[in-house]
Design a protein around this motif. Sequence first.
Motif, PDB file in Angstrom:
ATOM      1  N   TYR A  55      -7.046  42.191   4.135  1.00 48.01           N
ATOM      2  CA  TYR A  55      -8.136  42.252   4.328  1.00 48.01           C
ATOM      3  C   TYR A  55      -9.213  41.713   3.385  1.00 48.01           C
ATOM      4  N   PRO A  56      -8.571  41.010   2.371  1.00 47.27           N
ATOM      5  CA  PRO A  56      -9.320  40.303   1.631  1.00 47.27           C
ATOM      6  C   PRO A  56      -9.140  39.250   1.988  1.00 47.27           C
ATOM      7  N   VAL A  57      -8.050  38.719   2.499  1.00 40.82           N
ATOM      8  CA  VAL A  57      -7.615  37.106   2.624  1.00 40.82           C
ATOM      9  C   VAL A  57      -7.923  36.753   4.253  1.00 40.82           C
ATOM     10  N   LEU A  58      -8.177  37.995   5.425  1.00 38.60           N
ATOM     11  CA  LEU A  58      -9.121  38.249   5.960  1.00 38.60           C
ATOM     12  C   LEU A  58     -10.860  37.413   6.060  1.00 38.60           C
ATOM     13  N   ALA A  59     -10.990  38.429   4.787  1.00 38.69           N
ATOM     14  CA  ALA A  59     -12.871  37.376   4.628  1.00 38.69           C
ATOM     15  C   ALA A  59     -12.788  36.530   4.760  1.00 38.69           C
ATOM     16  N   ALA A  60     -12.095  36.130   3.196  1.00 34.40           N
ATOM     17  CA  ALA A  60     -12.177  34.914   2.374  1.00 34.40           C
ATOM     18  C   ALA A  60     -11.653  33.650   3.543  1.00 34.40           C
ATOM     19  N   VAL A 110      -2.345  43.808  12.007  1.00 40.02           N
ATOM     20  CA  VAL A 110      -1.536  42.702  12.384  1.00 40.02           C
ATOM     21  C   VAL A 110      -2.234  41.564  13.372  1.00 40.02           C
ATOM     22  N   GLN A 111      -3.318  42.246  13.732  1.00 41.44           N
ATOM     23  CA  GLN A 111      -4.218  41.576  14.579  1.00 41.44           C
ATOM     24  C   GLN A 111      -5.519  40.485  13.885  1.00 41.44           C
ATOM     25  N   GLY A 112      -5.893  41.011  13.049  1.00 38.53           N
ATOM     26  CA  GLY A 112      -7.282  41.033  12.678  1.00 38.53           C
ATOM     27  C   GLY A 112      -7.863  41.500  12.348  1.00 38.53           C
ATOM     28  N   THR A 113      -8.414  41.312  11.675  1.00 35.25           N
ATOM     29  CA  THR A 113     -10.429  42.349  12.159  1.00 35.25           C
ATOM     30  C   THR A 113     -11.080  41.630  12.603  1.00 35.25           C
ATOM     31  N   PRO A 114     -11.990  41.534  13.632  1.00 32.56           N
ATOM     32  CA  PRO A 114     -12.458  41.633  14.348  1.00 32.56           C
ATOM     33  C   PRO A 114     -13.838  40.035  13.787  1.00 32.56           C
ATOM     34  N   ASP A 115     -14.420  40.840  12.667  1.00 28.71           N
ATOM     35  CA  ASP A 115     -15.092  39.306  12.058  1.00 28.71           C
ATOM     36  C   ASP A 115     -14.218  38.454  11.735  1.00 28.71           C
ATOM     37  N   TRP A 116     -12.716  37.910  11.609  1.00 30.86           N
ATOM     38  CA  TRP A 116     -11.757  37.029  11.282  1.00 30.86           C
ATOM     39  C   TRP A 116     -11.559  36.432  12.105  1.00 30.86           C
ATOM     40  N   ARG A 117     -11.595  37.241  13.418  1.00 33.73           N
ATOM     41  CA  ARG A 117     -10.937  36.658  15.035  1.00 33.73           C
ATOM     42  C   ARG A 117     -12.487  35.977  15.203  1.00 33.73           C
ATOM     43  N   ASP A 118     -13.802  36.392  15.267  1.00 32.97           N
ATOM     44  CA  ASP A 118     -14.859  35.818  15.737  1.00 32.97           C
ATOM     45  C   ASP A 118     -14.978  34.791  14.680  1.00 32.97           C
ATOM     46  N   ALA A 119     -14.705  34.591  13.962  1.00 38.41           N
ATOM     47  CA  ALA A 119     -15.038  33.128  13.440  1.00 38.41           C
ATOM     48  C   ALA A 119     -14.257  32.023  13.366  1.00 38.41           C
ATOM     49  N   VAL A 120     -12.671  32.510  13.828  1.00 40.64           N
ATOM     50  CA  VAL A 120     -11.570  30.698  14.724  1.00 40.64           C
ATOM     51  C   VAL A 120     -12.093  31.534  15.816  1.00 40.64           C
TER      52      VAL A 120
END
Length: 412
Positions: free
Chosen positions: A297-302, A77-87
């Motif tokens: 996961y794929p959407v979070l990466a995109a 639910v909280q997303g991935t560390p990479d997504w949070r870093d990007a945002v």
Amino acid sequence: MNPANPALGNDRPYNNRLDRLTDYPFTRLATLLSGITPRANVEPTIMSIGEPQHAPPAVIAETLQANAALWGKYPPVQGTPDWRDAVGSWLARRFGLPPDAFDADTSVLPVSGTREALFLAALLAVPEQKAGRTPAALMPNPFYAVYEGGSVLAGAEPVFLPATRETGFLPDLDALTPELLERTAIFYLCTPANPQGAAADAAYLARAIGLAREYNFILAVDECYSEIYLDTPPVGSLQVAATLPHAGNPWANILVFHSLSKRSNAAGLRSGFVAGDPELIARYQRLRSYSMAGTPYPVLAAAAALWRDEAHVVENRAAYRAKFDAAEAALQGRYGYYRPAGGFFLWLDVGDGEEAARRLWADGAIRVLPGAYLTRSQPGEPNPGAPFIRVALVHDAALIGQACAAITRILG
């Protein structure tokens, strides 16, 4: 009569709060235009919905494909560390947030587009009572229908604040009484505004943040159109909050909402975020755990790839400037035309929005949204949106110019 138990009468097991809502604006539009066959022998031009028609960035398909093996995993639910870093990095770059003050691990949460997120914000905010009375949910008038829907279903009284030319197309904060503010649970604010395109300045946002903290309500700022502007980047609520005095939590009482739908032409990706007060984000995560699935996961990466790229956003803005140029040349100041600070809508005064929508569909195969479907009447007063139509400039500049020329020809 209940066929299983006549003693129960005609009551059905429904949430009757839903009956307090009118049909969704696009459902009302479909009803309005049903039975009308356009006379024009042309391809319909759909300008009723804010669905960008630019090609999505290629990185979306590339990243989804590269992460295809992850479709089989339940996402967090909280997303991935990479997504949070990007945002978090994007927020810091775009709004100049102090790097030591904003923690993306505790202050950001992925959402499936901001429609869901803004709806859930009311469920997060509205208590059974506030100041001993029915909680109030403030929102601009015109407004995004989800503000009203979430508020009503959460048990709040929606209070519609005039956002007219006279108020600068934003609610007049000085007109809010202490009595109303004391029972306010949430204040929905959209900047740049949908549909008028007005952008709140730093002083306005500072005043709104101050009221939220003084009267202890959630300021839910819809910033979905912040990256589509003509000249000056709109100020952000977190950007202003970073400059204000605080007691250890610079983001107290604030939630901001962003999406890739408009910024990156990725409406179908259903990806956005809510950010702000860490205490509210923690409660939001708990609420979302019960109500919604995590972003795949794929959407979070995109999404992470999109938040890290500004080149396509710059191209986007240039395309919208060209569209406004085409609309301005065709309309030539008719219907109260003005060039908005942000967003991609025209808010045109055509006298009777519903009649104009019918005529434009029948005579030009042009679909627009009556302004009355985005506004509510005050007691004893006419609907303030009734004279208007909302026109979405989502097509290419040439088609926008043709459509606006047709609007002037048909409506006169």
